[in-house]
Each structure stands twice: as C-alpha cells, then as structure tokens.
Design an enzyme around this catalytic site. Structure first.
Site, PDB file in Angstrom:
ATOM      1  N   LYS A  22       0.836  -1.212   0.000  1.00  0.00           N
ATOM      2  CA  LYS A  22       0.000   0.000   0.000  1.00  0.00           C
ATOM      3  C   LYS A  22       0.866   1.255   0.000  1.00  0.00           C
ATOM      4  O   LYS A  22       0.644   2.174  -0.792  1.00  0.00           O
ATOM      5  CB  LYS A  22      -0.894   0.005   1.246  1.00  0.00           C
ATOM      6  CG  LYS A  22      -1.570   1.338   1.504  1.00  0.00           C
ATOM      7  CD  LYS A  22      -2.432   1.305   2.734  1.00  0.00           C
ATOM      8  CE  LYS A  22      -1.770   1.765   4.006  1.00  0.00           C
ATOM      9  NZ  LYS A  22      -1.487   3.206   4.096  1.00  0.00           N
ATOM     10  N   ASN A  23       1.851   1.307   0.879  1.00  0.00           N
ATOM     11  CA  ASN A  23       2.619   2.544   1.020  1.00  0.00           C
ATOM     12  C   ASN A  23       3.556   2.796  -0.161  1.00  0.00           C
ATOM     13  O   ASN A  23       4.134   3.874  -0.269  1.00  0.00           O
ATOM     14  CB  ASN A  23       3.405   2.549   2.332  1.00  0.00           C
ATOM     15  CG  ASN A  23       2.485   2.760   3.525  1.00  0.00           C
ATOM     16  OD1 ASN A  23       1.298   3.025   3.360  1.00  0.00           O
ATOM     17  ND2 ASN A  23       3.034   2.655   4.722  1.00  0.00           N
ATOM     18  N   ARG A  92      -4.772  10.509   4.558  1.00  0.00           N
ATOM     19  CA  ARG A  92      -3.758  11.559   4.619  1.00  0.00           C
ATOM     20  C   ARG A  92      -2.818  11.539   3.433  1.00  0.00           C
ATOM     21  O   ARG A  92      -2.293  12.568   3.020  1.00  0.00           O
ATOM     22  CB  ARG A  92      -2.907  11.391   5.873  1.00  0.00           C
ATOM     23  CG  ARG A  92      -3.627  11.492   7.171  1.00  0.00           C
ATOM     24  CD  ARG A  92      -2.659  11.199   8.294  1.00  0.00           C
ATOM     25  NE  ARG A  92      -1.433  11.961   8.108  1.00  0.00           N
ATOM     26  CZ  ARG A  92      -1.262  13.229   8.448  1.00  0.00           C
ATOM     27  NH1 ARG A  92      -2.240  13.870   9.029  1.00  0.00           N
ATOM     28  NH2 ARG A  92      -0.139  13.843   8.219  1.00  0.00           N
ATOM     29  N   CYS A 116      -4.342  12.465  13.424  1.00  0.00           N
ATOM     30  CA  CYS A 116      -4.896  11.130  13.256  1.00  0.00           C
ATOM     31  C   CYS A 116      -4.944  10.475  14.628  1.00  0.00           C
ATOM     32  O   CYS A 116      -4.614  11.101  15.632  1.00  0.00           O
ATOM     33  CB  CYS A 116      -4.096  10.313  12.250  1.00  0.00           C
ATOM     34  SG  CYS A 116      -2.606   9.622  12.915  1.00  0.00           S
ATOM     35  N   ARG A 121       0.691  14.646  13.448  1.00  0.00           N
ATOM     36  CA  ARG A 121       1.168  14.355  12.089  1.00  0.00           C
ATOM     37  C   ARG A 121       1.230  15.589  11.187  1.00  0.00           C
ATOM     38  O   ARG A 121       0.413  15.753  10.267  1.00  0.00           O
ATOM     39  CB  ARG A 121       0.329  13.246  11.461  1.00  0.00           C
ATOM     40  CG  ARG A 121       0.379  11.978  12.289  1.00  0.00           C
ATOM     41  CD  ARG A 121      -0.166  10.788  11.586  1.00  0.00           C
ATOM     42  NE  ARG A 121       0.703  10.309  10.519  1.00  0.00           N
ATOM     43  CZ  ARG A 121       0.384   9.282   9.739  1.00  0.00           C
ATOM     44  NH1 ARG A 121      -0.754   8.666   9.896  1.00  0.00           N
ATOM     45  NH2 ARG A 121       1.214   8.884   8.793  1.00  0.00           N
ATOM     46  N   PRO A 122       2.203  16.459  11.426  1.00  0.00           N
ATOM     47  CA  PRO A 122       2.312  17.694  10.640  1.00  0.00           C
ATOM     48  C   PRO A 122       2.777  17.448   9.202  1.00  0.00           C
ATOM     49  O   PRO A 122       3.290  16.370   8.895  1.00  0.00           O
ATOM     50  CB  PRO A 122       3.383  18.477  11.400  1.00  0.00           C
ATOM     51  CG  PRO A 122       4.208  17.444  12.095  1.00  0.00           C
ATOM     52  CD  PRO A 122       3.268  16.316  12.431  1.00  0.00           C
ATOM     53  N   ASP A 305       5.015   0.781  11.923  1.00  0.00           N
ATOM     54  CA  ASP A 305       3.807   0.121  11.405  1.00  0.00           C
ATOM     55  C   ASP A 305       3.689  -1.343  11.831  1.00  0.00           C
ATOM     56  O   ASP A 305       2.691  -1.996  11.524  1.00  0.00           O
ATOM     57  CB  ASP A 305       3.763   0.220   9.877  1.00  0.00           C
ATOM     58  CG  ASP A 305       3.351   1.612   9.409  1.00  0.00           C
ATOM     59  OD1 ASP A 305       2.950   2.433  10.247  1.00  0.00           O
ATOM     60  OD2 ASP A 305       3.431   1.873   8.192  1.00  0.00           O
ATOM     61  N   ARG A 397      -8.557  -0.599   4.704  1.00  0.00           N
ATOM     62  CA  ARG A 397      -7.733   0.434   4.087  1.00  0.00           C
ATOM     63  C   ARG A 397      -6.407  -0.153   3.605  1.00  0.00           C
ATOM     64  O   ARG A 397      -5.872   0.296   2.597  1.00  0.00           O
ATOM     65  CB  ARG A 397      -7.400   1.536   5.107  1.00  0.00           C
ATOM     66  CG  ARG A 397      -8.511   2.504   5.368  1.00  0.00           C
ATOM     67  CD  ARG A 397      -7.994   3.643   6.223  1.00  0.00           C
ATOM     68  NE  ARG A 397      -6.662   4.008   5.771  1.00  0.00           N
ATOM     69  CZ  ARG A 397      -5.673   4.437   6.559  1.00  0.00           C
ATOM     70  NH1 ARG A 397      -5.875   4.587   7.833  1.00  0.00           N
ATOM     71  NH2 ARG A 397      -4.493   4.728   6.068  1.00  0.00           N
TER      72      ARG A 397
HETATM   73  C1  UD1 Z   1       4.433   6.957   6.356  1.00  0.00           C
HETATM   74  C2  UD1 Z   1       3.542   5.758   6.235  1.00  0.00           C
HETATM   75  C3  UD1 Z   1       3.040   5.319   7.610  1.00  0.00           C
HETATM   76  C4  UD1 Z   1       4.218   5.109   8.555  1.00  0.00           C
HETATM   77  C5  UD1 Z   1       5.140   6.319   8.563  1.00  0.00           C
HETATM   78  C6  UD1 Z   1       6.414   6.103   9.355  1.00  0.00           C
HETATM   79  C7  UD1 Z   1       2.509   6.036   4.061  1.00  0.00           C
HETATM   80  C8  UD1 Z   1       1.288   6.355   3.285  1.00  0.00           C
HETATM   81  N1  UD1 Z   1       2.407   6.097   5.390  1.00  0.00           N
HETATM   82  O1  UD1 Z   1       3.647   8.010   6.886  1.00  0.00           O
HETATM   83  O2  UD1 Z   1       2.317   4.110   7.439  1.00  0.00           O
HETATM   84  O3  UD1 Z   1       3.747   4.890   9.853  1.00  0.00           O
HETATM   85  O4  UD1 Z   1       5.536   6.654   7.217  1.00  0.00           O
HETATM   86  O5  UD1 Z   1       7.132   5.049   8.818  1.00  0.00           O
HETATM   87  O6  UD1 Z   1       3.536   5.700   3.528  1.00  0.00           O
HETATM   88  N2  UD1 Z   1       7.031  14.695  10.361  1.00  0.00           N
HETATM   89  C9  UD1 Z   1       7.185  16.048  10.608  1.00  0.00           C
HETATM   90  N3  UD1 Z   1       6.866  16.932   9.626  1.00  0.00           N
HETATM   91  C10 UD1 Z   1       6.414  16.536   8.389  1.00  0.00           C
HETATM   92  C11 UD1 Z   1       6.271  15.158   8.142  1.00  0.00           C
HETATM   93  C12 UD1 Z   1       6.586  14.261   9.148  1.00  0.00           C
HETATM   94  O7  UD1 Z   1       7.598  16.437  11.701  1.00  0.00           O
HETATM   95  O8  UD1 Z   1       6.142  17.399   7.543  1.00  0.00           O
HETATM   96  C13 UD1 Z   1       7.363  13.700  11.418  1.00  0.00           C
HETATM   97  C14 UD1 Z   1       6.167  12.871  11.870  1.00  0.00           C
HETATM   98  O9  UD1 Z   1       5.417  13.512  12.868  1.00  0.00           O
HETATM   99  C15 UD1 Z   1       6.856  11.600  12.363  1.00  0.00           C
HETATM  100  C16 UD1 Z   1       8.066  11.462  11.438  1.00  0.00           C
HETATM  101  O10 UD1 Z   1       8.240  12.737  10.831  1.00  0.00           O
HETATM  102  O11 UD1 Z   1       7.309  11.763  13.674  1.00  0.00           O
HETATM  103  C17 UD1 Z   1       7.919  10.416  10.363  1.00  0.00           C
HETATM  104  O12 UD1 Z   1       6.680  10.604   9.671  1.00  0.00           O
HETATM  105  P1  UD1 Z   1       6.558  10.318   8.117  1.00  0.00           P
HETATM  106  O13 UD1 Z   1       7.668   9.423   7.690  1.00  0.00           O
HETATM  107  O14 UD1 Z   1       6.392  11.592   7.387  1.00  0.00           O
HETATM  108  O15 UD1 Z   1       5.184   9.534   8.035  1.00  0.00           O
HETATM  109  P2  UD1 Z   1       4.186   9.501   6.811  1.00  0.00           P
HETATM  110  O16 UD1 Z   1       4.928   9.680   5.530  1.00  0.00           O
HETATM  111  O17 UD1 Z   1       3.022  10.378   7.084  1.00  0.00           O
END
Ligand code: UD1
Length: 418
Positions: A22-23, A92, A116, A121-122, A305, A397
């Site tokens: 999925k990811n 998201r 979420c 989740r910024p 995950d 999902r």
């Molecule tokens: C993706 C995965 C999710 C997984 C996560 C971490 C998808 C669709 N989802 O989510 O299943 O749990 O990676 O492996 O692929 N952060 C910031 N600012 C940002 C973005 C992220 O501070 O703009 C922080 C987040 O709060 C978190 C960390 O970075 O602590 C990692 O998050 P991120 O890798 O971005 O997660 P997703 O891509 O949303």
C-alpha cells in the site's frame, strides 16, 4: 458496519502470499500526475486506500482502471488541481498530489490533513521542501495553496526528522524543477526507493537512490510510469508475527526478506526459528515467545507500522518486554483494547512495558487504526473464546482480504455485516 468474529485459540499454520505494498503504490499513483499518457502499475493491491486515491485522481481528471492487479492511469485529459477535504480527511496520503501538481501544472490546492488517531502528524516538511524549490505556499480555508507559475527551480533541502511522505512529495516535485536539487536526510524506506526507481524508469535523473542524500537533475518531461509494486513488508511482518502470536508455523511467499531485517531479528530473539529464501520467509514459533526490547526507528530500524502487532505477540511472552516508540510517541491506542483481552501493559510516555501473561481471553474490542486492527485480530486468534473486532473499516484500508488469508492459515475468523 462490518466486524470480525474470531474463535480462538488456534495455532496458525501454512502458506500465505504477500500482496503489493500500500505505502509503495500510493506515491506511484501520485507520480503519474507528473506525466502525460497512460501509466501502468502492476501488482497493485485492491485496498480501500488505493480506491480512495483512484477517486482523488478521477476528480483531477485522470482515467483510472484497476483490473486484476493492473492499474492504468491515463492523465491525457487531467486538468484538476484540487484535492478536496472529503477525500483528504479519509486518507492523509492524498497530500502526495501536492508536489506533482505544483511541478507539472504550476498550481495545487490540497486540503490540509488533520491529526490522526496517534497524534498531530504535521506536513511542515512537505511545504518547506516545496518552498526550497521556489513554490509559494499559503493556507486558506483549511486548504494548502501552492503556486509556481514560472515552474520550480532546483534547491537544497534537509528533512529533519526523516519523513517518508515529505521525501516522496519533494522528490516528485524536484524531478521536473529546473536545475539541480540536493535533498539531505531523505527517508530510505523501500517504498521511497521504489519511487526513485520508477521515476528513473520514466526518464528522471536521480542519483543516490537507497541512500539518505538524493541529487536530482531536473528534466523537462517524463514518460508515463511502468512499474511493479514491491511486496508489502508490513503485511508480511504481520503474518510472521501472527505465527509467533499463536505458536504456529507460517510461510510468507512473494515477500522481500531484505525488507524485513529488524522484524526477523526480533522474531529470532523471541525464540522463533526463521528460514529465508530469495522471496519467502518461514517462521516456526515456540509455544510461548521470549520477552524482547523493541525500539521503533526509520528503516532499516524496526517499523512503527509493526509496533502494534509485535506488542500483541509480547502480551503472551514469557517475561517482561519493553517497546519504545520514537516515531509516533502516542501510537498506543491499541493497548487499551489489548487489555480488554487480558493483556498486562503499562504505558509511560512513549514507552510501553508489557508483562507477559500465560493466556488471553476473548472479548469485544474496537479497532482504532489500521495496524491496531491487525494486532487485535492476531490477539483474537490467540485468545480463548470469542473475540469480536468492531470498526474493521480501518483494516480494509491496508490489508487485502485479511480474513481469507488468516482463514487459509487455519484461523477461525468471519466477517459479519450488521
Ligand atoms: C508513512 C507511512 C506510515 C508510517 C510512517 C512512518 C505512508 C502512506 N504512510 O507516513 O504508514 O507509519 O511513514 O514510517 O507511507 N514529520 C514532521 N513533519 C512533516 C512530516 C513528518 O515532523 O512534515 C514527522 C512525523 O510527525 C513523524 C516522522 O516525521 O514523527 C515520520 O513521519 P513520516 O515518515 O512523514 O510519516 P508519513 O509519511 O506520514
């Protein structure tokens, strides 16, 4: 609303085939927006998130068809620039269209995702990265507006912390930006590397794939994508953990053992016998697992995950285990539900202490998010008596026919509709 009714305990045994990730497929679908023509993506799992992303692409004018694992995305008439709140709030990952639209069309309007179940989740890094490439962004009425009327230009940006989503988004924008872009501290999750490879296959010039520094030389145009989605390492890990949970013996076929390094190491520490071939992993679990210490980290560390699923296993461990969640410190909503099945878990900030118990007993529980749902199903299979898992729309999902796959391994699990 559907729910699962599970009768336990069972000892899972047999073989199960891993679906496409999925990811990995979601950013690939977004990347089709960087091209004109028909992109073809193979080994696509039929999941609710994939269908939601198809709806989003349809709104943007893309013709989408998913038949027997082959996804065709025809962007010839795609002219939309807006990802509406109604879709973004259910998924998201919709924010992935921001970078491609901004790069290809010079404009994007994407609803700002909210928090979420496990925290805020910024998306600040997605926006800062795009701004480093010359995009102007602002927030209006809950929507992110991003503009680059004269096109994006190369720039330097460092992700802090490492972010899968921001790396994918900014990378997709950079491939069409004029000049050179250097992205530092990029996520190296296999899903990011798959995106890099697919973009290179479409004509992008990217150096450093699979490492934390990506150097991108912008090109004027890309060809449509042609790729095959990598196996879902989280799904694979879930079935391996389910073997450990139930003292069973499970072979996951069509997976990538090299993407499962840490979870497999943890399973071995639990006392499981693990055998690997090029595309299979087989786990033979002891009656009761040994206690272990787990710290979630970006790849190649232990994935957040799989944290909920491994916590479920540890509820039955012989001894006391600890889990530290370094990615999402609040990602523990499943603990309250696991306690309803008899688990003994103490939370202290981002650390969980799991005191292993000899047996769980069935109860009604509620799924709170995608991976938590998988953990509850696993616990239900190991618990004595009947467990009902409510709100299983979460699981649809991200897991393809999970009940059929568990049933093929001997699980007594039934989907019941109200
Ligand atoms: C993706 C995965 C999710 C997984 C996560 C971490 C998808 C669709 N989802 O989510 O299943 O749990 O990676 O492996 O692929 N952060 C910031 N600012 C940002 C973005 C992220 O501070 O703009 C922080 C987040 O709060 C978190 C960390 O970075 O602590 C990692 O998050 P991120 O890798 O971005 O997660 P997703 O891509 O949303």
């Amino acid at each position: 609303m559907d729910r699962f009714v599970i009768e336990g305990p069972v000892r899972l045994s047999g073989e199960v085939r891993c679906s496409g990730a999925k990811n990995a497929v979601l950013p690939l679908m977004a990347a089709a927006l960087l091209t004109r023509g028909e992109s073809v993506i193979r080994n696509v799992p039929d999941l609710r998130d994939v269908r939601t992303f198809m709806r989003l692409l349809t709104i943007l004018g893309v013709k989408c068809d998913l038949t027997e694992g082959v996804l065709r995305l025809d962007t010839t008439a795609a002219d939309g620039i807006e990802a509406p709140y109604d879709l973004v709030k259910t998924m998201r990952a919709s924010v992935y269209v921001l970078g491609p639209l901004c790069a290809f069309r010079g404009e994007a309007r994407v609803s700002l995702p909210g928090g979420c179940a496990w925290g805020p989740r910024p998306v600040n890094l997605h926006l800062e990265g795009l701004r480093a490439l010359g995009a102007e962004t602002d927030l209006e009425g809950g929507y992110i507006n991003a503009r680059a009327p004269r096109g994006l230009r190369g720039g330097n940006f460092r992700f802090e912390p490492s972010s899968v989503g921001a790396t994918c988004n900014v990378l997709m924008a950079a491939v069409l930006a004029e000049g050179e872009t250097v992205l530092a501290n990029c996520a190296v999750e296999p899903e990011v590397t798959q995106l890099v490879d697919a973009l290179i296959g479409a004509g992008a010039r990217i150096e450093g794939g699979g490492t934390t520094t990506l150097t991108i030389h912008g090109v004027a145009a890309l060809d449509p994508l042609r790729c095959r989605v990598i196996p879902d390492r989280i799904e694979a890990g879930t079935f391996l953990a389910a073997a450990a949970m139930t003292g069973g013996e499970v072979t996951v076929q069509d997976c990538r053992p090299d993407h499962l390094g840490e979870p497999v190491a943890v399973l071995r520490s639990m006392g499981c016998r693990v055998e690997e071939t090029a595309d299979c992993v087989r786990v033979a679990a002891p009656e009761r697992p040994r206690s272990v210490e787990i710290v979630t980290r970006p790849f190649p560390g232990f994935p957040t995950d799989m944290q909920a699923q491994f916590m479920a296993v540890l509820t039955r461990a012989d001894g006391t285990s600890h889990i530290s969640e370094t990615i999402y410190p609040d990602r523990y909503t499943h603990t309250a539900e696991l306690r309803r099945l008899g688990a003994d878990i103490r939370l202290d900030g981002a650390t969980a202490t799991i005191f292993g118990v000899t047996g769980l007993s069935g109860a009604p529980v509620m799924a709170t998010d995608l991976r938590a749902s998988a953990a509850l199903i696993m616990a239900g299979l190991a618990a004595a008596g009947t467990t009902t898992v409510d709100r299983i729309y979460h699981i649809d999902r991200g897991y393809e026919r999970i009940e059929t796959k568990f049933a093929a391994l001997g699980g007594k699990i039934e989907r019941v509709s109200d």
